[in-house]
Scaffold this active site. Structure first.
Site: not given
Length: 482
Positions: A215, A241
């Site tokens: 993330d 990400e």
């Protein structure tokens, strides 16, 4: 001609309903999944561990999904919103989705069903609560104080813009050293911090996890992620990400040396084509559009972030056209696809169905949980993807507008008609061997039979069929009737 997007009309069409409403059919056992590499990921967003385990056994394994992505499992701040899972307060595997023991049981159940597990790993930051508090599992914390883990010296304090928040995404240093919406930004250049993060990931690996979605990777230099990855106890799949921003100094391509990277342009471009442009434009979709190299790209129609940005992408609310876009994604060979599975929400911050204490309820499909990964036009196309893995595109056809068709080099064939009228009286050249094939958009194949329409390919590789408006037909070598 500017196209119309008629959600109410789509919902009303019975043919579209068949794309999203499950049919009554017995799914084949996991061992009967089509042969070939299984790369499709199902993102069961905010499902609890008991429900993920059950879904691996009953749906993901039998349908041929190769992976399940699960939401962050570490202890987090308290609250009802979806984003509390992205504010960790410790690395204990204890969250509103379940206990450490339940997590381990889930991983084992998924492995037994032939499904690997990728964890959404929040490692760029800790919480964003100025006043601190007590986490889900009872750990006390402050904004820059996590007893036994991190203290203030382990965080960036950039001191820009009258505080520590990022304001300028055209400033590389600021994006990677200031705070994302007040979230305490870890000093990932520190070996101590890297070792702590790697310890958390290695703990998950010890429980059997197979990979990580990193993330907020854009907010960490690629070299920092590489250093953390170098401390892992064994190899693991990594997808990062990194949201593309036109003209920004930090670009997704910087991160491909660490593993796959999410291609956020994919879902936005696909939505624009289906909503207002022409499907004929998809002939070179992917690298031909300036997207990442196919071998590094992780793609999706929507994910938990983008589906909350109104108008940017297609979501479960778009119903039939969303099913068609996912069918195209699974039929087209660019990138590694992830299928989103949502809960129903009416407000951006709304969390998953939960009890009075905030514990996530068991997922009950179509009652608070959308379960897009079960929609027939999506779930059955996972088998198409598996059966056609590695095969190139051939025999492209388009009508210059919104009817397209293509084969996957002798292994499969897909035609999508997103016109407002049926396509009738046409024959399609598939390049497939002669035989009878299950139309997996409308039927489930199992035990040599099909619960829906059967398509007959003749000795020259052709079939004739009518394709209703806003509908599709898909056949593949793994769903050939005996």
């Amino acid at each position: 001609m500017q196209r119309r997007r008629r959600l109410s009309a789509i919902t009303a069409l019975g043919v579209i309903a068949s794309l999203i409403v499950p049919v009554t059919a017995t799914a084949p056992p996991a061992a009967a999944a089509p042969a070939g590499s299984k790369k499709v990921i199902a993102n069961l967003f905010e499902w609890n561990w008991t429900s993920v385990a059950s879904e691996c056994r009953t749906t993901l394994g039998p349908k041929g999904y190769g992976w399940v992505q699960v939401s962050p499992p570490q202890e987090h701040v308290r609250g009802s919103q979806w984003w509390v899972a992205y504010q960790p307060v410790s690395y204990r595997i204890e969250s509103r989705k379940g206990t450490r023991a339940q997590f381990k049981s889930m991983v084992d159940a998924c492995h037994a069903a032939g499904v690997k597990v990728v964890v959404d790993a929040v490692v760029n930051h800790m919480s964003g609560q100025d006043n601190g508090g007590t986490g889900w599992a009872g750990s006390s914390y402050g904004h820059y104080n996590y007893p036994g883990i991190y203290q203030t010296q382990d965080f960036h304090h950039c001191g820009r813009n009258g505080g520590d928040d990022i304001a300028n995404y055209n400033d590389r240093w600021e994006v990677q050293n200031c705070e994302l919406v007040n979230l305490a930004d870890l000093k990932t250049e520190s070996d101590y911090v890297r070792t702590r993060i790697a310890g958390y990931l290695n703990d998950l690996l010890s429980l059997g996890v197979d990979g990580f979605r990193m993330d907020a990777s854009k907010h960490m230099p690629a070299a920092d992620i590489a250093a953390i990855k170098g401390k892992l106890s064994r190899s693991a799949y990594v997808v990062q990400e990194v949201i593309h921003g036109a003209g920004e100094p930090i670009q997704p391509g910087e991160y491909t040396g660490n593993g796959d990277v999410h291609e956020f342009r994919y879902g936005k471009d696909l939505a624009r084509v289906f909503r207002s442009e022409k499907l004929a434009y998809l002939r070179n979709f992917g690298e031909g559009w300036g997207h990442l190299p196919s071998g590094s790209a992780a793609v999706f129609v929507d994910n938990h972030d983008t589906q909350r940005d109104v108008g940017g992408v297609l979501t479960y609310r778009d119903r039939g056209v969303y099913a068609l876009a996912n069918a195209f994604m699974l039929g087209w060979p660019y990138g590694s696809p992830t299928v989103m599975s949502s809960y129903t929400f009416s407000q951006r911050d709304q969390g998953p169905p939960q009890d009075g204490s905030g514990r996530t309820l068991d997922a009950t499909c179509y009652s608070g949980w959308e379960c897009e990964h079960r929609w027939p036009a999506i779930a059955n196309m996972v088998g198409f993807r598996n059966a056609t893995e590695g095969a190139g595109v051939a025999n492209w056809y388009d009508n210059g507008n919104n009817h397209i068709a293509f084969s996957r080099a002798g292994r499969g064939y897909l035609t999508v008609n997103d016109e407002d009228y049926a396509i009738t009286g046409r024959s399609y050249y598939t390049g497939l061997p002669a035989g009878r094939y299950c139309d997996v958009i409308h039927g489930t194949f199992g035990n040599g039979t099909c619960s829906g329409p059967v398509i007959t390919v003749d000795g020259n590789g052709w079939f004739a069929a009518d394709v209703p408006a806003h509908d599709a037909i898909a056949i593949h070598a793994g769903a050939r009737l005996s």
